[in-house]
Design a protein around this motif. Structure first.
Motif, short mmCIF file in Angstrom:
data_model
loop_
_atom_site.label_atom_id
_atom_site.label_comp_id
_atom_site.label_asym_id
_atom_site.label_seq_id
_atom_site.Cartn_x
_atom_site.Cartn_y
_atom_site.Cartn_z
N ARG A 1 -2.51 0.45 -5.08
CA ARG A 1 -3.39 1.61 -5.18
C ARG A 1 -3.13 2.41 -6.45
O ARG A 1 -3.93 3.28 -6.81
CB ARG A 1 -3.20 2.50 -3.96
N ASN B 1 2.66 -0.93 -5.96
CA ASN B 1 1.62 -0.34 -5.10
C ASN B 1 0.27 -0.65 -5.73
O ASN B 1 -0.03 -0.20 -6.83
CB ASN B 1 1.83 1.17 -4.98
N SER C 1 0.79 -1.23 0.00
CA SER C 1 0.00 0.00 0.00
C SER C 1 0.82 1.27 0.00
O SER C 1 0.27 2.37 -0.11
CB SER C 1 -0.92 0.01 1.22
N GLY C 2 2.15 1.17 0.14
CA GLY C 2 2.95 2.38 0.18
C GLY C 2 4.44 2.08 0.23
O GLY C 2 4.85 0.91 0.30
#
Length: 349
Positions: free
Chosen positions: A212, A210, A192-193
């Motif tokens: 996202r 990532n 996620s990061g």
């Protein structure tokens, strides 16, 4: 003379505050059982979810329950009919509390079936032993359920395979990355990061994306133009579209968890038929015994090879608590702390 020892127990489902200190009477192992002097106890999401009642398979036992499935320690006594284990052997424990409310590892001694105590290689610390159990065994199962999969991972067993590990910074994700890379797969992880990306790289992921990002599927397809053979999936509903976008025809999605919302997994049957997708759901407690034995053997082989490691330098920061702070340890896991939460039960090994 009866010997009592320290334990942590709960008598009702609820928040971490239901965990309280208790004194228990030392019990002798029965046929097929061993008693273990616990050195370290490991805390997993399954432990707090059971304690809270969210995923409990039965009511709280009238006499109370001792939490935690995983741990490590030294065999202290052996019941009749036990072979392969002896007093003094170092072991790691898995599913200690499954269908045994008094056998969790948050206590100084526990009695478990002998097949839930696995010899701990000399090269491995008790901290490593308590970090195995549910995460490593779940990862092994997820990596051995695809078409033509080996029953037991070993160097070269996944050569030529492309593996995608969702949630590569988690405990199962980290174990899956390390085991898949050891077995020869090309491994990508989604995170996620940037902080979690670094943890996945430290674990040995060859590629990190990532999830996202708008171009996540495109980036994974660039890495794996022929598609992914196996997805080790922690959020089946949330990652559905990404998984199907990168899976090759005949690929497998091995699901060991869903997203935190617990939303349903809805699929288009025809779409999955065209891809010949295999969904394999993984819950360690109901995995066949032969597969569990293969998993334990593979995990030990990876440990002995130095391919399965723990600590911040391998993407698994360790967080240690004393037995008296078991509630705080549970709360840390429940809050989503990154890394492995351990409870030191014995002050010396």
């Amino acid at each position: 003379m009866t010997k009592n020892y320290s334990a942590i127990m709960y008598t009702e489902f609820g928040a971490a505050s239901v965990l309280e200190p208790a004194e228990r009477e030392l019990a002798e192992p029965g046929p097929g059982e061993v008693r273990v002097r616990v050195v370290m106890s490991g805390v997993n999401p399954t432990d707090w979810k059971t304690r809270s009642g969210a995923t409990a398979m039965a009511p709280v036992a009238p006499e109370g329950q001792v939490p935690n499935q995983d741990g490590s320690g030294v065999v202290d006594a052996v019941g009749d009919g036990v072979t392969g284990l002896a007093v003094g052997d170092r072991v790691w424990l898995v599913m200690a509390a499954y269908q045994r409310p008094g056998s969790g590892t948050a206590q100084e001694y526990t009695v478990v079936p002998a097949d839930r105590a696995v010899p701990l290689p000399d090269e491995a610390s008790f901290e490593a032993g308590a970090s195995l159990g549910v995460p490593a065994m779940t990862a092994h199962r997820a990596l051995t359920v695809h078409e033509g999969a080996p029953a037991r991972l070993a160097p070269g067993a996944l050569a030529g395979r492309n593996v995608l590990v969702a949630g590569g910074a988690g405990a199962v994700g980290n174990a899956a990355i390390q085991l898949a890379a050891w077995a020869g797969a090309t491994v990508a992880a989604t995170v996620s990061g940037p902080e979690k990306a670094e943890l996945a790289r430290l674990a040995g992921a060859h590629h990190v994306v990532n999830y996202r990002a708008a171009d996540a599927a495109e980036r994974l397809r660039t890495v794996f133009p022929d598609g992914v053979d196996v997805v080790v999936e922690v959020a089946a509903a949330h990652n559905l579209e990404l998984d199907l976008a990168v899976l090759r025809s005949g690929g497998t999605i091995a699901v060991y968890a869903n997203d935190s919302s617990g939303g349903p997994l809805s699929v288009e049957v025809r779409r999955l038929m065209v891809l010949n997708v295999r969904y394999q759901f993984v819950l360690l407690y109901t995995v066949p015994s032969a597969a569990l034995a293969d998993g334990a053997a593979a995990v030990n082989a990876a440990l002995a090879d130095g391919a399965l490691r723990f600590g911040a330098e391998t993407g698994v920061p360790l967080h240690e608590y004393p037995l008296s702070e078991t509630a705080a340890a549970h709360a840390a896991v429940e809050s989503g702390v990154v890394g492995k939460v351990l409870i030191r039960v014995a002050t010396s090994n």
